[in-house]
Scaffold this motif. Structure first.
Motif: not given
Length: 204
Positions: A92-93, A108-115, A147-153
């Motif tokens: 799917x990805x 942007x695609x990774x952000x949309x897919x959550x990856x 990015x998606x904030x995972x390092x920020x978290x």
């Protein structure tokens, strides 16, 4: 005849997508973390993280902090290995990435897919890097290119206010879901400094 043509097209599309999955996330990539734990460093894999300090310049030797394979890092590796085996999700990805790449960036695609999340350090490694204890807390954090904030978290428990910059709209969406305040790229770091910056992280 139409059914045959449709079946042939579907088969070719499936084979093309599967090829992408197994070349990037197939048996070889999944075996790398296993090799890390059975390689030069032995079962704990620490040798993979060892840096020869003698090859660093004196100024770096004074501030260098040796990393290590801890529980947080191992959990990230295990989750990555598990996800790489989800065949239909990977198909799917691959399909979505192929279609959206015509008009969207990979980020942007990774952000949309959550990856595409980054792993820079675990909570323990971050604390060791800054030489702080788990209860240490200060005012503000500015994460540039979050990015998606995972390092920020990972860093966020130590700060009262969290700000992040990001250009990708889908990554901004991911940051908003985590309730992080967006610092506009056009705003100057000096203005943020006037608010009392304590730590900034940059990411290309």
């Amino acid at each position: 005849m139409r059914r045959l043509a449709a079946g042939l097209c579907l088969g070719l599309a499936s084979a093309w997508l599967a090829r992408g999955v197994w070349t990037r996330r197939g048996p070889l990539p999944r075996s790398l973390p296993a090799d890390m734990t059975s390689g030069p460093g032995g079962k704990d894999g620490h040798q993979w993280y060892v840096c020869n300090r003698e090859k660093l310049c004196e100024s770096l030797q004074a501030v260098f902090v040796q990393s290590y394979l801890d529980q947080g890092t191992q959990i990230f590796l295990n989750n990555s290995i598990e996800k790489s085996g989800w065949l239909f999700i990977q198909l799917y990805h691959s399909f979505v990435s192929s279609v959206f790449s015509l008009f969207m960036s990979r980020t942007s695609i990774n952000g949309l897919l959550g990856r595409g999340s980054m792993f820079v350090f675990s909570p323990d490694q971050f604390q060791r890097l800054l030489k702080i204890n788990p209860d240490w807390k200060t005012h503000r954090l500015l994460d540039l290119g979050a990015g998606d904030g995972e390092v920020t978290k990972i860093m966020s428990p130590h700060f009262e206010e969290i700000y992040a910059t990001e250009l990708s709209e889908t990554m901004i969406w991911q940051l908003q879901k985590k309730k992080y305040s967006r610092w506009q790229v056009g705003e100057t770091i000096r203005n943020f400094g006037n608010k009392g910056t304590e730590l900034g992280r940059t990411s290309e």
